[in-house]
Design a protein around this motif. Structure first.
Motif, PDB file in Angstrom:
ATOM      1  N   UNK A  17      -6.905  -2.002   1.231  1.00 13.57           N
ATOM      2  CA  UNK A  17      -7.516  -0.798   0.674  1.00 13.57           C
ATOM      3  C   UNK A  17      -6.966   0.467   1.316  1.00 13.57           C
ATOM      4  N   UNK A  18      -6.541   0.381   2.568  1.00 15.13           N
ATOM      5  CA  UNK A  18      -6.058   1.555   3.290  1.00 15.13           C
ATOM      6  C   UNK A  18      -4.762   1.205   4.020  1.00 15.13           C
ATOM      7  N   UNK A  19      -3.644   1.112   3.295  1.00 15.37           N
ATOM      8  CA  UNK A  19      -2.374   0.683   3.908  1.00 15.37           C
ATOM      9  C   UNK A  19      -1.662   1.841   4.613  1.00 15.37           C
TER      10      UNK A  19
ATOM     11  N   UNK B  86       5.522   5.230  -0.719  1.00 13.83           N
ATOM     12  CA  UNK B  86       4.742   5.671   0.434  1.00 13.83           C
ATOM     13  C   UNK B  86       5.093   7.117   0.735  1.00 13.83           C
ATOM     14  N   UNK B  87       4.223   7.776   1.485  1.00 13.81           N
ATOM     15  CA  UNK B  87       4.482   9.157   1.887  1.00 13.81           C
ATOM     16  C   UNK B  87       4.092   9.359   3.336  1.00 13.81           C
ATOM     17  N   UNK B  88       4.531  10.485   3.927  1.00 11.79           N
ATOM     18  CA  UNK B  88       4.274  10.746   5.338  1.00 11.79           C
ATOM     19  C   UNK B  88       3.342  11.942   5.506  1.00 11.79           C
ATOM     20  N   UNK B  89       2.490  11.844   6.534  1.00 11.77           N
ATOM     21  CA  UNK B  89       1.683  12.965   6.986  1.00 11.77           C
ATOM     22  C   UNK B  89       1.962  13.159   8.463  1.00 11.77           C
TER      23      UNK B  89
ATOM     24  N   UNK C 243       0.864   4.097   2.599  1.00  7.86           N
ATOM     25  CA  UNK C 243       1.384   3.286   1.517  1.00  7.86           C
ATOM     26  C   UNK C 243       0.548   3.434   0.261  1.00  7.86           C
ATOM     27  N   UNK C 244       1.188   3.315  -0.858  1.00  6.03           N
ATOM     28  CA  UNK C 244       0.491   3.315  -2.148  1.00  6.03           C
ATOM     29  C   UNK C 244       0.785   1.991  -2.824  1.00  6.03           C
ATOM     30  N   UNK C 245      -0.189   1.137  -2.887  1.00  8.20           N
ATOM     31  CA  UNK C 245       0.032  -0.188  -3.455  1.00  8.20           C
ATOM     32  C   UNK C 245       0.271  -0.092  -4.950  1.00  8.20           C
ATOM     33  N   UNK C 246       0.871  -1.113  -5.497  1.00  5.95           N
ATOM     34  CA  UNK C 246       1.222  -1.129  -6.912  1.00  5.95           C
ATOM     35  C   UNK C 246       2.660  -1.555  -7.074  1.00  5.95           C
ATOM     36  N   UNK C 247       3.124  -1.514  -8.291  1.00  2.50           N
ATOM     37  CA  UNK C 247       4.471  -1.996  -8.554  1.00  2.50           C
ATOM     38  C   UNK C 247       5.534  -1.165  -7.847  1.00  2.50           C
TER      39      UNK C 247
ATOM     40  N   UNK D 294      10.093   4.435   2.520  1.00  2.00           N
ATOM     41  CA  UNK D 294       9.025   4.517   3.519  1.00  2.00           C
ATOM     42  C   UNK D 294       8.070   3.330   3.428  1.00  2.00           C
ATOM     43  N   UNK D 295       7.937   2.752   2.254  1.00  2.00           N
ATOM     44  CA  UNK D 295       7.029   1.616   2.097  1.00  2.00           C
ATOM     45  C   UNK D 295       7.446   0.441   2.975  1.00  2.00           C
ATOM     46  N   UNK D 296       8.737   0.372   3.331  1.00  2.00           N
ATOM     47  CA  UNK D 296       9.211  -0.717   4.198  1.00  2.00           C
ATOM     48  C   UNK D 296       8.653  -0.614   5.611  1.00  2.00           C
TER      49      UNK D 296
END
Length: 402
Positions: A83-85, A116-119, A108-112, A71-73
């Protein structure tokens, strides 16, 4: 065709997108796109965002990307480390049951890990993804569909899963449960192999896996049974009755399936449990689960011969188109509403006969969305389109060409 042509004046089969809004999705910073009922054509060079547009619509339908491994793609690269991807997809749909508003936020959750997740919201109310799948039915044709016919089994499993999930949420939940249990069971098999656990511990996981697996295999067998007449009819129509297709479900149950497939969910569950129990020594030796729907296949024969080994490129393409049109018929039969049909640069690769067959099918559906990089090859589509657009670098405008 098996699907009767719906009345444009009635509302029994009405389903079409009236508006699509994307924010920070793939290469789209922001786009607000009104869509027309009927045929919508999007023209643009490669790598401008045409496929991303269809991916967005299909994601709103199935809550799964047609292309992304993660999902991050889906989150636009320029904002992923912000700050808010968040990528937002929102659509308004007209259907027989009334207007529908669907919204998906990919957070998205930044970091290594870059996870990502869906709502999901349906008409403004938060929903689980499994409860929102299929609210907007869609069928996606791509140039890679030929691999569904001739490629590895995982693609045919995915074809059945994406189709069945749109009409049966219990099937989707069983798939999600199956994947969690399969991971746990595989871990246990590795521990047993290393003598860190006892074989008797498999009993609970065999029961759990068989229960979810029985639901999946019953769903696949039923879906394929409904699909077959549609696929045969479409194959004949697109090939002028020259070519035939046959689809046979091949559940991965070893000797637990004899000459006939089980008739109900309980029997499917029982056969899978038998396969796991009988195959325990092999699975402990391999350290992985060898039986179950994660190893199923569908045998595809064209003119009585295995498609992957004997079919020509043109035959494979015709078979792939037949499967997608059959999928559309299946969804309409099960849901009542027609699906939105998405064709991603498919027409330009077809010869005149097959393109004509596809074009004739357009009249059956309330809404068809087509992309092309070569408008000259699809001049007949261009002139009949009710909506014409050009895609350039993640921006969409009206197409003014002739």
């Amino acid at each position: 065709m098996i699907i009767s042509r719906p009345s444009r004046d009635g509302d029994r089969h009405v389903l079409y997108i009236t508006n699509l809004h994307l924010t920070n999705f793939r290469n789209y910073a922001e786009v607000d796109l009104p869509l027309e009922r009927g045929l919508n054509l999007f023209v643009g060079e490669n790598a401008q965002g045409k496929s991303n547009l269809l991916e967005a619509i299909y994601l709103l339908s199935t809550l799964r990307s047609s292309r992304a491994s993660s999902d991050s793609d889906l989150v636009r690269r320029d904002v992923f480390d912000s700050e808010f991807p968040v990528a937002r997809l929102q659509t308004e749909v007209q259907r027989a049951a009334g207007r529908l508003n669907l919204e998906v936020a990919v957070v998205g959750r930044s970091g290594e890990s870059q996870r990502a997740g869906k709502r999901v919201r349906v008409n403004g109310l938060p929903k689980r993804t499994s409860d929102a799948v299929g609210e907007l039915a869609a069928v996606l044709f791509t140039t890679l569909d030929i691999e569904v016919v001739a490629g590895p089994p995982i693609l045919r499993r995915r074809y059945l899963d994406m189709m069945a999930s749109q009409v049966d949420r219990g099937y989707l939940r069983a798939m999600q449960r199956y994947q969690r249990v399969l991971q746990q069971r595989n871990g246990l098999l590795k521990r047993i192999q290393a003598r860190d656990a006892a074989p008797s511990e498999l009993g609970f996981w065999n029961q759990e896996l068989s229960h979810a697996g029985g639901i999946i295999m019953k769903g696949r067998a039923d879906a394929l049974g409904l699909l077959m007449p549609y696929a045969c009819e479409q194959m004949g129509r697109l090939s002028d009755d020259v070519e035939t297709i046959n689809l046979t479900y091949k559940p991965a149950l070893g000797d637990a399936v004899e000459d006939h497939l089980p008739i109900d969910e309980a029997e499917w569950t029982s056969r899978m449990l038998q396969a796991l129990n009988d195959g325990r020594p092999r699975e402990i030796g391999a350290g992985v689960t060898l039986f179950g729907p994660h190893r199923d296949d569908v045998e595809v024969l064209i003119d009585g011969l295995p498609a992957a080994s004997f079919a020509s490129r043109a035959q494979l393409r015709t078979a792939a188109l037949s499967l997608r049109f059959a999928e559309a018929a299946y969804l309409q039969t099960c849901l009542g509403d027609e699906p939105v049909v998405l064709l991603d640069d498919v027409l330009s690769e077809l010869d005149e006969q097959r393109r004509r067959g596809v074009l004739e099918s357009f009249e059956i559906f309330q809404q068809v969305i087509v992309t092309t990089a070569d408008p000259d090859r699809v001049r007949d589509v261009l002139t009949s389109a009710t909506g014409r657009f050009v895609v350039t670098g993640g921006a969409i405008g009206r197409f003014e060409g002739e």
